[in-house]
Enzyme design. Structure first.
Site, short mmCIF file in Angstrom:
data_model
loop_
_atom_site.label_atom_id
_atom_site.label_comp_id
_atom_site.label_asym_id
_atom_site.label_seq_id
_atom_site.Cartn_x
_atom_site.Cartn_y
_atom_site.Cartn_z
N TYR A 184 0.88 -1.17 0.00
CA TYR A 184 0.00 0.00 0.00
C TYR A 184 0.92 1.22 0.00
O TYR A 184 1.47 1.59 1.03
CB TYR A 184 -0.90 -0.03 1.23
N LYS A 189 -1.54 -1.11 -4.07
CA LYS A 189 -2.49 -0.01 -4.09
C LYS A 189 -1.64 1.25 -4.05
O LYS A 189 -1.01 1.54 -3.04
CB LYS A 189 -3.40 -0.08 -2.86
#
Lengths: 289, 289, 289, 289
Positions: free
Chosen positions: A129, A155
């Site tokens: 992330y 992400k």
């Protein structure tokens, strides 16, 4: 092409997590066509949750485990490892973690060591992330390549779409999602999907946008994107993290309680003003009815 | 004119805090002339400590309570309030807190609300710990003035000394410390003192620098500053947070264990290289013997 | 310990440089005790002056040549070389140049090549004018060391005083001036002096500040610094570059015309408001009479 | 959907502009399907060109006037106005200008005044050239709206595509081009086109990318985008502005001389290395033959 929602964490007035509301919300979003749920993300106030609260969020959503990406990041690596182990009882899609944050000037190799340990121990695929604006660190494709670290997904919360594309060029098998609401259309179109906080309150719009793209109707897809971006603009005026609770209540018809300080809930007057503003906006577009 | 040390938190190999080592270290620093101890700061890995660990650090240092500034910041305001209440059993000099961090775009008024709640509930004076590079927020003198928030003190970790001076101009009664090692001389000379992580490993040098200033021997004071800045330069090559454990062990003669991941301890080879480098440097200056 | 003023360039209503006013201003400043004049700096709108205008500024100030640092920077190196050659007819103290600007991502070695060419050709000492906020490049002491480039001096316009100090540590013979008005006291105290745009309108205050430091009266020196910083604060509200023309007119009693677009002069109402504000401020401090 | 090339300015060894080479290059690009030519942009070293050189560039390209956007920005507004007037003899598509640069903290209203004067005086449509990384200022859609300034077009050189989209949302009639090579595909797909420096050396690839989009073959379009992004990556290792001269020579078969200091030309060895690298890369993709 997946729509991933970084799910809001609903809090009770006493500051504890409202698991029932969390479950209701997840169930509703999945039913409306959202593909995956990102638990303990920034929108879910992940960095403000204790290790126990992070666990309970997963437990509460156990029924939807195969649709879940479980964010485990913390500044105490022992806790992180415990969370990873905890996840082995659940058939989730992946674990994810942001990089260490707050501390400036951490050497690159510590950042990489952090993710390498996740990979070593995790029974599930590991997603990065990447959120430089929040953490102060860009775990870029170039950095991953330099240290030969291949991860299952990312992400990338980053306004630079070219940055997200680079992951795909460097690691063709990596699952790549851009995490910006205002770039969701492009991320759906040319990456593996989008992680979009606005899907908490506008799930149907995201699904329609995705369907437009699938049908090849890009113009219509762009109309949805502009609509979503406008709602982001409205939410930011109030403080986006708290506004999302109000917006979701307004559009989905159930309460999620509110956030927890220092992410303070909107005051009564602000709530009402935001509700009026968003209802006016959505009605003008024929979305609410 | 005070020297404040943001004390290292020593960890045992199992990841728990080594309270005995913490006490030994604090006692040694105070004996050598350091004036105050800042507990749970960045150097002490504050944001990586649990609420319980923060409490235990204070408990361990109870004997020196009147010399202690107790940092209570967290992303869960209920925990913060609990820490503040906990401190009421101790006759400490002040509590302190950094602002909320990680979350981008928090409205100014949430940041201010956070500190206002501290002031409301705290039995001790409240100090701001302003560290924009780490938190993403500058709780500037202008912001405090705008919201009519007067605090008892500030640790401003900021390379811009003029920024620190502005607190003093706006709030003459405020206790103002700049928190940069490389500006300690100036902060001692024209503010209320310095908060300096390097005082963990070089307490005597800081005391000598202060004494030089008191005697009016600014040239000699600047010599100490340059020496300190050179050690900062060396430490940064290795990762400053971890290097400080090794440097303190080397100069003070007792072990502080190490940090806790993701602030990873230096590897054996790095430790030895750093020790050699610092010993060489200090010997060349006649400091170690 | 020198006070260097980056002199304003006065423009006629038709946009040409008013050389007579420039001379008057320089003469006045030197008479009041300013030590050196920095020509074609940022305050003098250097990057907005043509090669010919830069030459004429030096010509106009020929009588004070030994007090002059002549800034020659441009984005056309042939022009820069011509300016350097032009300076050989004048017995100036030094030439100076900012680094290339505007263009992002220039390789380090181009930046160094630029300054190396200046050194090769210049009949005078060469000073670096380091201003990262304006140019996008930090020609840091570490960069100079890396490329073995030793320069005679540096004007470091930088809020980080420790950065300025590093030049002195790396190159003890280098003349080092910090270029921030709000750090002038410290720069006078521990470096070779200050380059301060506010010395255009407050020359006497700077001289008094310097004298206080020479006498060892640091407290009084700091009083002057705070006063100067307050005027900076006022000027910035109006647009500092243009406000300086009005402030100088107000305090020194002669007109300097105004700047040249796109550095637009203050409008009538703004001028009057600024004059009132500054007169009130200075009178309250007993400086004007 | 237009491909706009910010054309390189070729210099002779003596530092003068090589107009013949400029014409040859423009003619070739247009013949290969590029739609418009942006003269005196960043790639064309606009900020390093004198007012006279900017004029001569337009004069040299007079035959293609209807395909030209003429960049007139400078830090002397009288010169800018002169350039605008000069353009009235040419039937160009538009004039454009970056905002003032170098000078920090210019008030918003000065930036707006600058563009308002352009609009008042220009016989052609006025395009904003927004390039925050180079100028330090973001002339955002919100800023334009705040001051009620409507412009005919914008080249937004910005990695945030959502920022470019906002111009379109705020001003539907505005011609909006993103100016980043690595986002050209998206800019062609959903805005009015792209301004892409790489179109100097890879015009055919851009045309093929555009044709793919027109045909609805987005996958193929993305293949071209990745190829272009890879070449950007290679060019940046050498210094992109200078590398472009070599790359264009290599792919287009004619010489453009080189840039002008302080944008230094590549050294012989670098040139050869870059040529080899790019030839290898393009051959591997079957583009060169």
């Amino acid at each position: 092409m997946e729509i991933v929602v970084p799910i809001l964490t609903p809090f009770n007035p006493d500051g504890s997590v409202n698991k029932e509301a969390l479950r209701t919300h997840a169930s509703n979003l999945l039913q409306k066509g959202v593909d995956l749920i990102f638990v303990n993300g920034t929108t879910g106030l992940g960095p403000a949750l204790s290790k126990e609260e992070k666990k309970e969020n997963l437990k509460a959503l156990a029924d939807f485990a195969d649709r879940i990406i479980f964010q485990v990041g913390e500044l105490n690596i022992d806790n992180v490892m415990e969370l990873v182990k905890f996840s082995s009882d659940y058939g989730i899609k992946a674990i994810a973690s942001y990089s260490p944050y707050y501390f400036p000037r951490l050497p690159e190799k510590w950042l990489i060591s952090y993710f390498k340990r996740l990979v070593e121990i995790s029974p599930h695929p590991v997603y990065l992330y990447n959120y430089p604006l929040a953490t102060g660190y860009d775990i870029s494709p170039k950095l991953l390549s330099k240290f030969n670290l291949e991860l299952a997904g990312v992400k990338d919360t980053n306004q630079d779409l070219a940055h997200s594309l680079e992951y795909k060029s460097a690691f063709p098998k990596m699952n790549v999602y851009n995490g910006s609401d205002t770039l969701a259309f492009y991320s759906l179109l040319t990456l593996d999907g989008t992680v979009a906080s606005m899907a908490n309150c506008l799930p149907t719009l995201f699904v329609e946008m995705k369907n437009s793209i699938v049908r090849g109707d890009l113009k219509r897809g762009m109309v949805y994107q502009r609509l979503i971006s406008s709602v982001v603009d409205i939410a930011r005026k109030y403080g986006q993290l708290s506004a999302l609770y109000v917006l979701t209540e307004t559009t989905q018809g159930y309460s999620l309680g509110g956030p927890r300080g220092p992410i303070f809930p909107l005051e009564e007057e602000e709530r009402n003003q935001l509700k009026r503003e968003i209802e006016l906006f959505l009605k003008s577009l024929g979305v609410l009815n």
